[in-house]
Every structure is written in C-alpha cells, then in structure tokens.
Design an enzyme around this catalytic site. Structure first.
Site: not given
Ligand code: GDP
Ligand code: IMO
Ligand code: MG
Length: 411
Positions: A63, A35
């Site tokens: 994402h 994330d």
């Molecule tokens: P990923 O799994 O790595 O793609 O990340 P996620 O989408 O799960 O979580 C990142 C969150 O942060 C999302 O809700 C994005 O919209 C938000 N985000 C990403 N970059 C920025 C930033 O620079 N500033 C802020 N405020 N939010 C961001």
């Molecule tokens: P993105 O791509 C955050 C974590 C789960 C759990 C562990 C095992 O959005 O960054 P699983 O279901 O994969 O067997 O869970 O891994 N986990 C993540 N945490 N972002 C993710 O993906 C994750 N994918 C798995 O929360 O602790």
């Molecule tokens: Mg994510």
C-alpha cells in the site's frame, strides 16, 4: 485465550456490555483485484482514528501512501497500532522458500504458475488449515514447547521439499531474539477489540489487504490469495461480531488492474492497456511486476458488492482517464451470444466471456487540481454518476492524484 495465567481484562459495564451496541468499525476493502488505493483511503480516514488494524493477509499486500511529497510503501503494518500478530499465524522463512518452490513446481508440472508474491502466504495458510502452524501466542508462551513444534513443522517441510534447506537451530535463535523484542507488544486480540468496541467512543478503522476477487472463497480461484479479503474476514480476523461492523467502504479504481495470472475479461492487451499502465504507474509495490490493465468492469463490481454490501465507494485514479477521448465500461458478460446472469465461478468460463461495453465520452482535461465535484468536467461527473447508478452505491470520494489532498469528498 488470556495468557500466562493473567486475569482476563474486566468486561466493561458489569458484563452487560454485550447487549449494548458499542462502537462500530469502519472497514476499507479492495473491490477488484488489489491495488485500488486502499492505503490512500485509509491514510485519509486514519487522520482522526484511534485504532487502525489489519485483519487478514500478510506482507503480500503493498500500500503506497503519499504525504507531503514523501512516498511510503507499507506491506504488513500500515498502522501498527493494534498489533495484528496476536491473531496472525507466523510466516517463517521456510514458508517463503516453499512458496518459491511451489511456484517452480507448478511451472514445471502444469506449464504455468499462480504468480504469487512469494511471501509465503499460501504455505502459511496451509499450515494453519493443517493445524500444524505456529502462532504468536505460541512464540511468546513457552519457548521450549515452541521449539519442539517448530522442529516438527520444519521437518515436515523438509520431507515435502527435499531441496529445502532449513537451519533449524539458527532459525530458532533468530526467533528467540524476535520474541524477546515483540513480547511486550503482543496482546490478546479478542479482549483488545472487545474493550475497544465497548469502552469510550473510539474511531476504529480496519484496512483490508488484497481484494474481493483475490478472496480464497469468492475470488477467481485458483488465482487468488489464501485469506478472506471480503467483509467476513473482518469478523474472523479480529474476533468481533458483525453488529459492530459499521461503514464498509469499497475502494474501486476507475479502471481495472490485475497483478499475476488469471482471467481478466476487460483487459486491454493493446495501446489502451499500455497507456493506463504508464499513466497509472501500474507496477506492483511488493513485487515490482507490471500490472495488467483494462477498462472498468461493473459485472465484477456488482459481484463484489453482493458479498461486501459496500455502504459507499471511493473511486480512485479518475485522473488517469484524463486523456482518453472515450471511455468504455464493461456492463455485462455474454457466453455464446447470450448475456449471463452471474459472475462465473469457473475460470475457464470466465476466460471465455465476451464483455458488453457501454462507451462514455472522455473529458480531455487535467482534473488533478479539482477539489470539489462541481470543479470536475461534466463528462467526468457523468462517469461517476454512471457508476453509482449501475451499482446502486454512492461514491463518497473521488481520487484525482496521489497525494492526500487529491481527494474529492462528495458527502
Ligand atoms: P492498495 O494496495 O490498494 O493500497 O494500492 P497501491 O498502493 O498498491 O496502488 C495504488 C497506487 O495508486 C499507489 O501508488 C497510490 O499512490 C496511487 N493512487 C491512489 N489513488 C490515486 C489517485 O486518485 N490518483 C493517482 N494518480 N494515483 C493514485
Ligand atoms: P494489495 O493489498 C495485488 C495476488 C498476487 C497473485 C495472487 C496470490 O496491495 O491490494 P499470494 O502471494 O497472496 O499467494 O499471491 O494474489 N495478490 C495481489 N495482487 N495486490 C495485492 O495486495 C495482492 N495480494 C496478492 O499477485 O496473483
Ligand atoms: Mg497494493
């Protein structure tokens, strides 16, 4: 692996292509516990890309991409341009159900579970390793053979988990329907990548799912996912050689978050953590769980860099730190008062480390409208430069907001 007796696709340049360097893929990887904002970085880079692919993981990923004020949540297909199904093992409904049962058993037997996303990732990778899993190429070949193997696998699961109910005939009917729809889209991934790498110039982007510290081999085992989320997963996942790996961008959140269970040395179980959580809207995209929050951890990032060899970093969510009068950064781990030289592999040890922090002044300014490095307050600039210096990796982008435009490019 060419299927249905179809002739293998022609190898470009009369078979000599393997000696040519070919195109290189640009890789985007999570450097912490997930994330970090990979989806947003990929969205930015994908605007002029020809191919975008996922190479590992499944719909445990979440994402979020914000474009024109519309928020999109992607789990399996951020792009869908290369069909990842051809090299992906198939997650069946009973894999998901087994994930839930396994979590319940862990809770009952050990008093704690792993906190998985319950998307069946552990069970499906277990089936793969046990060599009883079924792949997309099995589904789209002979459905009778597939059905026989599906029944064996389903019955194995029923034997292991007696409470698991599987409507085998119903599942097969559903799978046949899916098969008919997706068969025209399924391609052999190795040939697809080879042609893409050795054909005309193309911009190929690989979106990592999950992150370095969740890697099955290098992450905080056992609190990890079941795939390789580090750079090696690109080659094994896509069936391509390492010399075609080009830029490897590490996505780093300006602080640290973690979803689920496991050691987290810089976690702030206090009002700092709460402020990061609320300002950062730190809720899991896949499970809706609150993410645990803490300060940036450079020990962990150095370790992720050693594995991935990041060529540059995207530092996201710097704007979330706008309100902190001072900002701490974990720079070393101590055990029994002594600095330790490694990121500990053992979870009990990692749980015990004491973090040594460096404290930097905050900037107390809204940076969300900054679009160049020079527009950032000097303390924000210093925070970025400090991270670069400590890691020895340049920061190429700085995230200052959710939208596609809220990204400062440095070079
Ligand atoms: P990923 O799994 O790595 O793609 O990340 P996620 O989408 O799960 O979580 C990142 C969150 O942060 C999302 O809700 C994005 O919209 C938000 N985000 C990403 N970059 C920025 C930033 O620079 N500033 C802020 N405020 N939010 C961001
Ligand atoms: P993105 O791509 C955050 C974590 C789960 C759990 C562990 C095992 O959005 O960054 P699983 O279901 O994969 O067997 O869970 O891994 N986990 C993540 N945490 N972002 C993710 O993906 C994750 N994918 C798995 O929360 O602790
Ligand atoms: Mg994510």
């Amino acid at each position: 692996m060419a299927e249905h007796g179809a002739p293998a696709p022609a190898i470009p340049n009369g078979g000599c292509a393997a000696r040519l360097p070919g195109n290189k893929v640009t890789v985007v990887l999570g450097a912490q516990w997930g994330d970090e904002g990979k989806g947003k970085v990929v969205d930015l880079l994908a605007q002029d890309a020809d191919i975008v692919c996922r190479c590992q993981g499944g719909n445990n990923a979440g994402h979020t991409v914000v474009v024109d004020s519309v928020e999109y949540d992607f789990h399996l297909l951020p792009s869908g341009i290369i069909n990842p199904k051809v090299t992906a093992f198939i997650v069946f409904d009973f894999h998901q159900a087994a994930d839930g049962i396994q979590e319940q058993q862990r809770q009952e037997q050990a008093g704690k579970n792993l906190g998985t996303t319950k998307k069946g990732i552990g069970p499906v990778y277990s089936s793969k390793a046990a060599r009883s899993g079924l792949r997309m190429c099995d589904l789209v070949s002979d459905f009778d053979d597939f059905s026989e193997r599906f029944k064996v696998l389903a019955n194995q699961y029923k034997a292991i988990y007696p409470t698991l109910e599987i409507d085998i005939e119903g599942e097969l009917k559903k799978l046949k329907g899916y098969m008919e729809k997706i068969k025209p889209m399924v391609k052999d991934g190795v040939y697809f990548m080879y042609e893409a790498l050795h054909g005309p110039p193309k911009k190929i982007l690989v979106e990592g799912a999950n992150a370095a510290l969740l890697d099955i081999d290098f992450g905080t085992y056992p609190f990890v996912t079941s795939s390789n989320c580090t750079v090696g997963g690109v080659c094994t996942g896509l069936g391509m050689p390492p010399q075609n790996v080009g830029e490897v961008y590490g996505v780093v959140k300006a602080y640290t978050t973690r979803v689920g269970i496991g050691a987290f040395p810089t976690e702030q179980n206090n009002e700092i953590g709460e402020l990061l959580q609320t300002r950062g809207k730190e809720f899991g995209v896949t499970t809706g769980r609150k993410r645990r929050c803490g300060w940036l951890d450079l020990v962990l990032l150095r370790y992720a860099y050693m594995i991935n060899g990041f060529t540059a970093l995207a530092l996201t969510k710097l704007d979330i730190l706008d309100v902190f009068p001072e900002i701490k950064v974990g720079v070393a781990y101590k055990l029994d008062g002594e600095i330790i030289p490694h990121f500990p592999a053992n979870q009990e040890v990692l749980n015990k480390v004491e973090v040594q922090y460096e404290t930097l002044p905050g900037w107390d300014t809204d940076i969300s409208n900054a679009r160049t490095f020079d527009e950032l307050p000097v303390n924000a600039q210093n925070y970025v430069r400090f991270i670069e210096m400590e890691l020895g990796v340049p920061v190429k982008w700085i995230g200052v907001g959710k939208s596609r435009e809220s990204m400062i490019q440095l070079f």
